[in-house]
Design a protein around this motif. Structure first.
Motif, short mmCIF file in Angstrom:
data_model
loop_
_atom_site.label_atom_id
_atom_site.label_comp_id
_atom_site.label_asym_id
_atom_site.label_seq_id
_atom_site.Cartn_x
_atom_site.Cartn_y
_atom_site.Cartn_z
N LYS A 184 1.31 -9.76 10.14
CA LYS A 184 2.07 -8.68 10.76
C LYS A 184 2.19 -7.50 9.80
CE LYS A 184 4.39 -11.69 14.02
NZ LYS A 184 5.61 -11.95 14.81
N ILE A 185 2.60 -6.36 10.34
CA ILE A 185 2.68 -5.13 9.55
C ILE A 185 4.14 -4.70 9.42
CG2 ILE A 185 2.11 -2.66 9.51
CD1 ILE A 185 -0.46 -3.39 11.04
N VAL A 205 15.30 10.25 5.50
CA VAL A 205 15.43 11.69 5.73
C VAL A 205 14.53 12.07 6.91
CG1 VAL A 205 15.17 13.99 4.73
CG2 VAL A 205 15.87 12.07 3.28
N PRO A 206 15.09 12.61 8.00
CA PRO A 206 14.31 12.79 9.24
C PRO A 206 12.99 13.53 9.08
CG PRO A 206 16.62 13.09 9.71
CD PRO A 206 16.51 12.96 8.22
N TYR A 207 12.97 14.67 8.38
CA TYR A 207 11.70 15.41 8.31
C TYR A 207 10.67 14.69 7.46
CZ TYR A 207 13.27 17.39 3.80
OH TYR A 207 13.70 17.56 2.50
N GLU A 208 11.10 13.88 6.52
CA GLU A 208 10.16 13.08 5.73
C GLU A 208 9.59 11.95 6.58
OE1 GLU A 208 11.45 11.88 1.86
OE2 GLU A 208 12.70 13.66 1.58
N MET A 209 10.48 11.28 7.32
CA MET A 209 10.03 10.21 8.21
C MET A 209 9.04 10.74 9.24
SD MET A 209 10.49 9.12 11.57
CE MET A 209 11.90 10.14 11.97
N ARG A 210 9.34 11.91 9.81
CA ARG A 210 8.47 12.47 10.85
C ARG A 210 7.09 12.81 10.29
NH1 ARG A 210 12.50 16.28 14.54
NH2 ARG A 210 13.99 14.61 14.98
N TYR A 211 7.05 13.32 9.09
CA TYR A 211 5.76 13.60 8.47
C TYR A 211 4.95 12.31 8.33
CZ TYR A 211 2.19 14.22 4.98
OH TYR A 211 0.98 14.18 4.34
N LEU A 212 5.59 11.28 7.77
CA LEU A 212 4.87 10.03 7.54
C LEU A 212 4.41 9.37 8.84
CD1 LEU A 212 7.03 8.57 4.63
CD2 LEU A 212 4.60 9.12 4.51
N VAL A 213 5.28 9.38 9.85
CA VAL A 213 4.90 8.76 11.13
C VAL A 213 3.72 9.50 11.76
CG1 VAL A 213 5.65 8.37 13.51
CG2 VAL A 213 7.13 7.71 11.61
N SER A 214 3.81 10.82 11.83
CA SER A 214 2.80 11.59 12.55
C SER A 214 1.48 11.72 11.78
CB SER A 214 3.33 12.98 12.89
OG SER A 214 3.61 13.72 11.70
N LYS A 215 1.56 11.87 10.46
CA LYS A 215 0.37 12.14 9.65
C LYS A 215 -0.26 10.91 9.02
CE LYS A 215 0.77 16.58 10.32
NZ LYS A 215 -0.17 17.30 11.21
N GLU A 216 0.53 9.87 8.86
CA GLU A 216 0.02 8.69 8.13
C GLU A 216 0.10 7.39 8.94
OE1 GLU A 216 -1.46 8.69 5.28
OE2 GLU A 216 -1.03 10.67 4.46
N ILE A 232 1.02 6.48 12.29
CA ILE A 232 0.39 6.37 13.61
C ILE A 232 -1.14 6.41 13.49
CG2 ILE A 232 0.06 7.51 15.84
CD1 ILE A 232 2.65 5.89 15.65
N PRO A 233 -1.74 7.34 12.73
CA PRO A 233 -3.21 7.32 12.59
C PRO A 233 -3.74 6.00 12.04
CG PRO A 233 -2.36 9.42 11.84
CD PRO A 233 -1.16 8.54 12.08
N ARG A 234 -3.03 5.38 11.09
CA ARG A 234 -3.47 4.10 10.52
C ARG A 234 -3.35 2.98 11.55
NH1 ARG A 234 -2.47 3.98 4.19
NH2 ARG A 234 -2.36 6.22 3.77
N LEU A 235 -2.26 2.99 12.30
CA LEU A 235 -2.09 1.96 13.32
C LEU A 235 -3.16 2.08 14.40
CD1 LEU A 235 1.79 2.00 13.83
CD2 LEU A 235 0.45 0.18 12.77
N THR A 238 0.88 -1.16 0.00
CA THR A 238 0.00 0.00 0.00
C THR A 238 0.91 1.21 0.00
OG1 THR A 238 -1.73 -1.14 1.25
CG2 THR A 238 -1.77 1.27 1.27
N VAL A 239 0.86 1.98 -1.07
CA VAL A 239 1.76 3.13 -1.22
C VAL A 239 1.19 4.32 -0.45
CG1 VAL A 239 2.85 4.71 -2.85
CG2 VAL A 239 2.55 2.30 -3.45
N ILE A 240 2.05 4.94 0.35
CA ILE A 240 1.64 6.08 1.18
C ILE A 240 2.33 7.33 0.66
CG2 ILE A 240 1.56 7.05 3.50
CD1 ILE A 240 1.78 4.17 4.55
N THR A 241 1.56 8.30 0.22
CA THR A 241 2.12 9.53 -0.34
C THR A 241 2.92 10.28 0.71
OG1 THR A 241 0.27 9.72 -1.89
CG2 THR A 241 1.58 11.71 -1.48
N ASN A 242 4.12 10.67 0.31
CA ASN A 242 5.02 11.40 1.19
C ASN A 242 4.99 12.88 0.79
OD1 ASN A 242 7.13 12.48 2.65
ND2 ASN A 242 8.74 11.39 1.52
N LYS A 243 4.16 13.67 1.45
CA LYS A 243 4.00 15.08 1.09
C LYS A 243 5.19 15.93 1.53
CE LYS A 243 -1.05 15.00 1.06
NZ LYS A 243 -2.30 15.56 1.64
#
Length: 414
Positions: free
Chosen positions: A144-145, A152-163, A165-168, A125-130
């Motif tokens: 399992k997931i 890249v830290p700021y890209e990782m942080r965006y994906l974790v916080s916006k995509e 964690i909410p999905r989990l 499942t592809v997750i857009t990295n804004k």
């Protein structure tokens, strides 16, 4: 549920890059109640990634991975993942169209390397990295997931916080959460602090834990609880925080992620006060810690780094007689530095330091680690002698913390 953090990159293993990603992911997962069982860094190799995944999936239900998703040949993560989960690589048109649009906005064309970056495992499942160009990928494999994200830290942080964690959270049938409250203290050592609040710690319920996180001159006390009732959890944390503060409240300077400089900033700006520093052995480190916080111009006037005795006398006005009689590392000189800095820089308060940070320069009378600090304010000057070790960096950091703590005590009337 158990979670595992897997970071990929030779640059991490050789010490070229500090892995801040793992810290961020661990905190984000812990806040939502996931138990992080391990963090592992592996090389940018097929065997390294596969072995890391084997270890991670044997220990946890969720694996968060970072690294190896760029457009260059050394970025092999997605190909190894496709092989690992048993799927083929496929061109992802949406990712390509997004890249073309991004580069067109810069007046450039997306090239062959960028097109190759859009070859992704078909089952993901592809997750857009804004926040960047490399997308995240979500796999559900054998119950399992696995989530793969850019390093890249700021890209990782965006994906974790916006995509991520909410999905989990949305898919988590266990609605329990973990919540923490951190009390920040300075001026008491870890063992002394533990002894003082031992009765409170012994009376904690089994689902609440207390951790001691010491640094040079400071100790963080982290209370952690777990449950499903947010209101009840916060009430419990507040109850035990209050009990701890009833015993050691005079050493508490703040909460959460604040440091002493930020606590000072909040207090001084609340009371409309100004600050200056006169630094010898700390070489401007106190000023640097203060100005590291946005908004510090609201209370900080400036600093004199009076490393040489001539600067102490010619800029700060410390008399040569005082320097000759007592030496630069003395109560008399550091107090004069603080008092004169307050006048020279026209501030309400001034902090001063003078000492022997090391590793050389000491004597029998004043060994390495002998450091004087002082705070001058409207009600006079207060000074303190520090006796530390021979490690220069530790001595400077310790002095910065103790000087700011002395100031904080003055501001709070302690």
């Amino acid at each position: 549920m158990k979670a595992y953090i897997l970071t990929i990159g030779d640059e991490i293993l050789i010490g070229q890059v500090t892995d801040t990603n793992a810290t961020y992911m661990a905190e984000a997962l812990s806040v939502e109640g996931y138990e992080v069982v391990e963090h592992l860094s592996v090389a940018d190799t097929r065997d390294g990634i596969r072995n890391g995944l084997d270890r991670a999936l044997a220990a946890a239900d969720i694996v968060l991975m970072t690294g190896g998703l760029g457009p260059t040949k050394d970025d092999i993560t997605k190909k190894v993942l496709a092989e690992y989960v048993g799927t083929e690589m496929a061109f992802h048109q949406e990712s390509w169209e997004r890249l073309v649009k991004i580069y067109a906005g810069f007046g450039k064309e997306a090239g062959p390397h960028h097109r190759e970056q859009c070859e992704l495992p078909a089952s993901a499942t592809v997750i857009t990295n804004k926040a960047g160009t490399a997308p995240g990928m979500w796999f559900e494999h054998k119950g399992k997931i696995i989530v793969s994200m850019p390093g890249v830290p700021y890209e990782m942080r965006y994906l974790v916080s916006k995509e991520i964690i909410p999905r989990l959270v949305a898919g988590n049938v266990d609605q329990s959460r973990q919540r923490s409250l951190t009390i920040l203290t300075a001026g008491l050592g870890e063992s002394t602090l533990a002894e003082a609040i031992e009765a409170v710690e012994d009376a904690l319920p089994r689902h609440i834990s207390l951790a001691y996180l010491p640094n040079l001159g400071t100790v963080r006390l982290r209370l952690t609880t777990r449950g499903t009732d947010e209101t009840a959890m916060q009430a419990e944390l507040t109850k035990y925080k209050d009990e701890i503060e009833a015993i050691v409240g005079q050493y508490v300077y703040g909460y959460g992620k604040e440091d002493l400089a930020l606590a000072v900033q909040k207090k001084m700006q609340q009371d409309n006060l100004t600050l200056a520093t006169a630094e010898s052995c700390t070489g401007g480190s106190i000023a640097r810690m203060i100005t590291g916080h946005a908004g510090s111009s609201g209370h900080f006037r400036g600093s004199v780094v009076a490393y040489d005795n001539d600067v102490k006398s010619s800029v700060l006005g410390v008399s040569t007689e005082l320097l000759a009689q007592h030496g630069a590392v003395s109560k008399e000189v550091v107090e004069a530095m603080a008092q004169n800095a307050r006048q020279v820089l026209k501030s309400d308060y001034a902090v001063a330091t003078s000492g022997i940070a090391g590793p050389g320069g000491g004597s029998d009378e004043k060994p390495v680690g002998t450091i004087w600090i002082a705070v001058a304010g409207p009600d006079g000057v207060k000074s303190k002698l520090l006796s530390s070790g021979k490690d220069r960096k530790r001595n400077i950091t310790y002095t910065v913390h103790m000087a700011l703590n002395l100031l904080m005590g003055q501001l709070q009337g302690k």
